[in-house]
Design a protein around this motif. Structure first.
Motif, PDB file in Angstrom:
ATOM      1  N   ALA A  50      -0.629  15.950  -5.536  1.00 15.75           N
ATOM      2  CA  ALA A  50       0.531  15.275  -6.116  1.00 15.75           C
ATOM      3  C   ALA A  50       0.420  13.761  -5.962  1.00 15.75           C
ATOM      4  N   LEU A  55       2.095  12.118  -9.118  1.00 14.92           N
ATOM      5  CA  LEU A  55       3.308  12.918  -9.268  1.00 14.92           C
ATOM      6  C   LEU A  55       4.265  12.623  -8.119  1.00 14.92           C
ATOM      7  N   ARG A  56       3.759  12.013  -7.061  1.00 13.29           N
ATOM      8  CA  ARG A  56       4.554  11.782  -5.865  1.00 13.29           C
ATOM      9  C   ARG A  56       4.078  10.473  -5.253  1.00 13.29           C
ATOM     10  N   ARG A  76       7.211   4.191 -15.356  1.00 15.90           N
ATOM     11  CA  ARG A  76       6.702   4.173 -16.718  1.00 15.90           C
ATOM     12  C   ARG A  76       5.181   4.023 -16.738  1.00 15.90           C
ATOM     13  N   ALA A  79       3.467   7.112 -15.507  1.00 13.37           N
ATOM     14  CA  ALA A  79       3.432   8.174 -16.521  1.00 13.37           C
ATOM     15  C   ALA A  79       2.324   7.896 -17.531  1.00 13.37           C
ATOM     16  N   THR A  80       2.191   6.642 -17.920  1.00 14.15           N
ATOM     17  CA  THR A  80       1.156   6.297 -18.895  1.00 14.15           C
ATOM     18  C   THR A  80      -0.246   6.559 -18.332  1.00 14.15           C
ATOM     19  N   ARG A  82      -0.973   8.703 -15.973  1.00 14.72           N
ATOM     20  CA  ARG A  82      -1.111  10.169 -15.928  1.00 14.72           C
ATOM     21  C   ARG A  82      -1.581  10.691 -17.272  1.00 14.72           C
ATOM     22  N   ARG A  83      -0.947  10.163 -18.326  1.00 12.92           N
ATOM     23  CA  ARG A  83      -1.239  10.636 -19.667  1.00 12.92           C
ATOM     24  C   ARG A  83      -2.665  10.277 -20.073  1.00 12.92           C
ATOM     25  N   LEU A  88      -4.590  17.336 -15.184  1.00 13.84           N
ATOM     26  CA  LEU A  88      -4.091  18.189 -14.098  1.00 13.84           C
ATOM     27  C   LEU A  88      -4.259  19.659 -14.453  1.00 13.84           C
ATOM     28  N   LEU A 107       0.186  19.112 -28.226  1.00 13.19           N
ATOM     29  CA  LEU A 107       1.316  18.465 -27.553  1.00 13.19           C
ATOM     30  C   LEU A 107       0.848  17.232 -26.775  1.00 13.19           C
ATOM     31  N   VAL A 108      -0.270  17.395 -26.064  1.00  9.81           N
ATOM     32  CA  VAL A 108      -0.783  16.264 -25.294  1.00  9.81           C
ATOM     33  C   VAL A 108      -1.206  15.131 -26.239  1.00  9.81           C
ATOM     34  N   HIS A 110       0.094  14.574 -29.012  1.00  6.05           N
ATOM     35  CA  HIS A 110       1.346  14.037 -29.542  1.00  6.05           C
ATOM     36  C   HIS A 110       1.996  13.062 -28.556  1.00  6.05           C
ATOM     37  N   LEU A 111       1.872  13.369 -27.257  1.00  4.77           N
ATOM     38  CA  LEU A 111       2.424  12.473 -26.231  1.00  4.77           C
ATOM     39  C   LEU A 111       1.758  11.105 -26.320  1.00  4.77           C
TER      40      LEU A 111
ATOM     41  N   TYR B   2       7.906  17.452 -30.586  1.00  8.56           N
ATOM     42  CA  TYR B   2       6.901  18.483 -30.810  1.00  8.56           C
ATOM     43  C   TYR B   2       7.308  19.802 -30.141  1.00  8.56           C
ATOM     44  N   LEU B 275       2.355  15.823 -17.377  1.00 13.45           N
ATOM     45  CA  LEU B 275       1.298  15.604 -18.369  1.00 13.45           C
ATOM     46  C   LEU B 275       1.332  14.191 -18.923  1.00 13.45           C
ATOM     47  N   GLY B 276       2.351  13.412 -18.504  1.00 18.54           N
ATOM     48  CA  GLY B 276       2.373  12.009 -18.895  1.00 18.54           C
ATOM     49  C   GLY B 276       3.473  11.624 -19.862  1.00 18.54           C
ATOM     50  N   TYR B 281      10.768   9.964 -23.614  1.00 20.22           N
ATOM     51  CA  TYR B 281      10.261  11.021 -24.493  1.00 20.22           C
ATOM     52  C   TYR B 281      10.966  12.342 -24.215  1.00 20.22           C
ATOM     53  N   PRO B 352       8.353  15.215 -11.486  1.00 14.06           N
ATOM     54  CA  PRO B 352       7.121  15.726 -12.099  1.00 14.06           C
ATOM     55  C   PRO B 352       6.296  16.576 -11.133  1.00 14.06           C
ATOM     56  N   ALA B 353       6.481  16.377  -9.815  1.00 10.38           N
ATOM     57  CA  ALA B 353       5.713  17.165  -8.839  1.00 10.38           C
ATOM     58  C   ALA B 353       6.091  18.643  -8.887  1.00 10.38           C
ATOM     59  N   LEU B 356       3.598  21.349  -9.786  1.00  2.00           N
ATOM     60  CA  LEU B 356       2.653  21.923  -8.824  1.00  2.00           C
ATOM     61  C   LEU B 356       3.208  23.170  -8.139  1.00  2.00           C
TER      62      LEU B 356
END
Ligand SMILES: Nc1ncnc2c1ncn2[C@@H]1O[C@H](COP(=O)(O)OP(=O)(O)OP(=O)(O)O)[C@@H](O)[C@H]1O
Ligand SMILES: [Mg+2]
Lengths: 227, 360
Positions: A50, A55-56, A76, A79-80, A82-83, A88, A107-108, A110-111, B2, B275-276, B281, B352-353, B356
């Motif tokens: 994480a 994520l943490r 923000r 998140a970017t 991560r994307r 993961l 979907l990914v 699309h993100l 989506y 997933l970001g 969003y 988001p964690a 997991l």
């Protein structure tokens, strides 16, 4: 180094006290390198993933992805990253129930409007070209995990983190998934960390580490890791 | 959107159920709106269709015809300035017996032949002859031209000389007659020159309020005069209270649904973030999904309301205008979106964690 953890400290509230989970943990993984992490249940392996996967936030210490320290970056930005830079893979495949295999990948894409990776190619890579239009409910556990791997590789991340990716599979299927991860680490030159309870499924990791008392230690006898 | 769109398609059954509840609330809102407009209309449609802009009543009568009494001096004050744009009006409720012995209620409106309120040619002749021009609604009760109606009380018999679209006042259909006939019925031999109010047609450039004040009268706009119709104020208040409740209920229903739905989706939202996906969003995804369900279900409910309205139209006063229908629907949608704000906070806070942890 592609993924770098420096002196990571993570504590959680434990009644009136604080329980230390990661205690000065340090780790460095370069491109094309695969690290296996083992440890007893509750030792903090998922917490390590994480923190590495943004994520943490750690209480202390730095998390660097491609050289950028992101431990204090705004949500923000995290998140970017991560994307765009992190793939993961979870214990249960964690797919969206309403999406078909190919849609999980779309979907990914699309993100992130910029992704040019071809979803079909990706599913081809993981050997699922004949399961494009099936939903998770119509796939076997191994197939689901392959979709999850293909999804993690969308956008060509530099870091791939897998938290017990074979826990829900039988041993033979587990070995296949591990072999796939190892192969992709080489071909895609990702910095890969695989947390596992079954290190014997992984033939030849670059390093096998054991998480204990909040820190990572080298292991030589990987089959000795307690289950 | 989506994921939101594909969720909608795949989990059709679940969304249909919630959609049905929202559609029912919308149907109820549509029907009530129609009945409210119909009922309120029934109180004042006759007054509304008259070609007047203002009405002057006796000071302190509160726009009620029955409490207002004016005389020739006051009429003269208006006609000096407005000429034909001012006309005396008498309006009273009567019972009348039809030739076959049935009784009907009349809101009897008396105005001089040739006044701007009786501009219709045929109507003018009829008023001149001292007969009645009835609202179309009376034709439905079997009354025909040439019938004689006996007004109960003064026991005066009047011939039916014509029909017109007259509407109603105080839930009673309007019957036109000459002011002279009206005065005969109401005052008998006394006070033959009095009437209830002066109907005005604002020519512009005249200070109507000043004339009213100088001559002991209160001036009302047409819409302002509606309040004097028996029951109008109470009915309007009741109906708008019911509509307010409906809007609040619909906000609560949608808010509750959205909250439950969000709690169920918590893991999925965490995964999206892992997933970001940015918080923006994820919020857009969820709100878009809700807006689609809300708009579709509300529109469906309103369409059914229009259909149902045309079926019950004859029995109950029911009137749905496109304008009020659209504004009711928009209000429900806005209320629903407001109700969902509580759940939105939850979405922004999903960790988001969570991705997991194994799925519940
Ligand atoms: N949010 C939290 N609040 C409180 N305690 C937590 C929280 N997250 C993790 N922990 C605790 O931290 C410790 C490490 O958890 P973690 O999930 O990282 O272990 P793990 O090594 O992945 O275990 P397993 O092998 O069972 O998956 C556990 O004792 C857990 O109870
Ligand atoms: Mg774990």
């Amino acid at each position: 180094m592609t993924l770098q953890l420096q002196d990571i400290n993570v504590t959680v509230a434990d009644g009136p006290d604080r329980l230390t989970i990661l205690d000065g943990t340090t780790l460095a993984v370069g491109p094309g390198e695969l690290i296996a992490v083992t440890g007893v249940s509750g030792s903090g392996k998922s917490t390590l993933v994480a923190v590495s996967g943004l994520l943490r936030r750690p209480d202390q210490g730095q998390v660097l992805i491609d050289g950028e320290d992101l431990s204090d970056a705004p949500d923000r930005r995290r998140a970017t990253v991560r994307r765009d830079h992190i793939g993961l893979i979870f214990q249960s495949a964690n797919l969206f129930p309403s999406l078909t295999s190919i849609q999980q990948l779309e979907l990914v894409a699309h993100l992130d409007g910029k992704i040019t990776t071809d979803d079909r190619d990706q599913l081809d890579t993981v050997g699922l070209s004949d399961r494009l239009h099936h939903r998770p409910g119509q796939l076997s556990g191994g197939e689901r995990q392959r979709v999850a791997i293909a999804r993690a590789l969308m956008g060509n991340p530099s870091v791939v983190l897998a938290d017990e990716p074979t826990a829900a599979l039988d041993d033979a299927r587990g070995r296949e998934i591990m072999a796939l991860l190892a192969e992709l680490t080489t071909t895609r030159q990702t910095a890969t960390v695989v947390v596992t309870h079954a290190p014997h499924q992984l033939h030849d990791p670059d390093h096998a580490l054991r998480l204990a008392e909040g820190a990572l230690h080298p292991t030589t006898d990987r089959d000795a890791a307690p289950l | 959107m989506y994921l939101a769109l594909r969720d909608l398609l795949v989990a059709r059954g679940r969304f249909a159920l919630v959609g049905a509840v929202i559609a029912l609330v919308s149907l109820l809102a549509g029907l009530l709106s129609g009945m409210a407009t119909g009922l309120v209309d029934d109180g004042i449609s006759g007054l509304r269709r008259l070609p007047l802009t203002h009405v002057a009543f006796q000071e302190g009568s509160g726009s009620e015809f029955s409490r207002s009494s004016l005389g020739p001096d006051q009429l003269a004050a208006w006609q000096d300035r407005l000429g034909d744009d001012a006309a005396p009006v008498g309006l009273s409720f009567f019972n009348a017996r039809t030739p076959d012995g049935a009784t009907v209620d009349l809101a009897l409106l008396g105005t001089p032949p040739g006044s701007f309120l009786a501009a219709d040619e045929r109507g003018d002749d009829a008023l001149e002859a001292g007969g009645l021009v009835l609202s179309d609604a009376f034709a439905d009760e079997g009354i025909e031209i040439g019938d004689e109606l006996t007004v109960v009380g003064p026991d005066i018999t009047l011939p039916v000389l014509g029909f017109t679209y007259g509407g109603s006042y105080g839930h009673v259909s309007i019957a036109f007659t000459s002011l002279e006939t009206w005065q005969n019925l109401v005052y008998g031999e006394n006070h033959r020159d009095r009437f209830n109010a002066v109907a005005l047609r604002d020519p512009g450039g005249v200070d109507l309020a000043a004339i009213a004040e100088q001559n002991g009268m209160d001036l009302y706009t047409k819409a302002g005069a509606y309040d004097g119709s028996p029951g109008f104020a109470a009915e309007s208040a009741t109906m708008s209270l019911i509509r307010t409740f409906l809007v609040v209920i619909s906000a609560l229903v949608v808010g509750a649904f959205f909250t439950v739905w969000t709690v169920q989706r918590t893991h999925q939202i965490g995964l999206l973030k892992a997933l970001g996906a940015s918080t923006t969003y994820v919020v857009r995804d969820a709100l878009g999904q809700l807006a689609i369900i809300l708009a579709t279900a509300t529109a469906l409910g309103m369409v059914v309301a229009v259909g149902a309205g045309s079926l019950i139209g004859g029995e109950v006063p029911f009137r749905l205008e496109a304008g009020s229908l659209i504004s009711s629907a928009a209000l429900l949608i806005v209320a629903g979106m407001l109700g969902s704000l509580v759940a939105l906070r939850r979405i922004t806070r999903v960790d988001p964690a969570l991705a997991l942890t194994s799925q519940p």
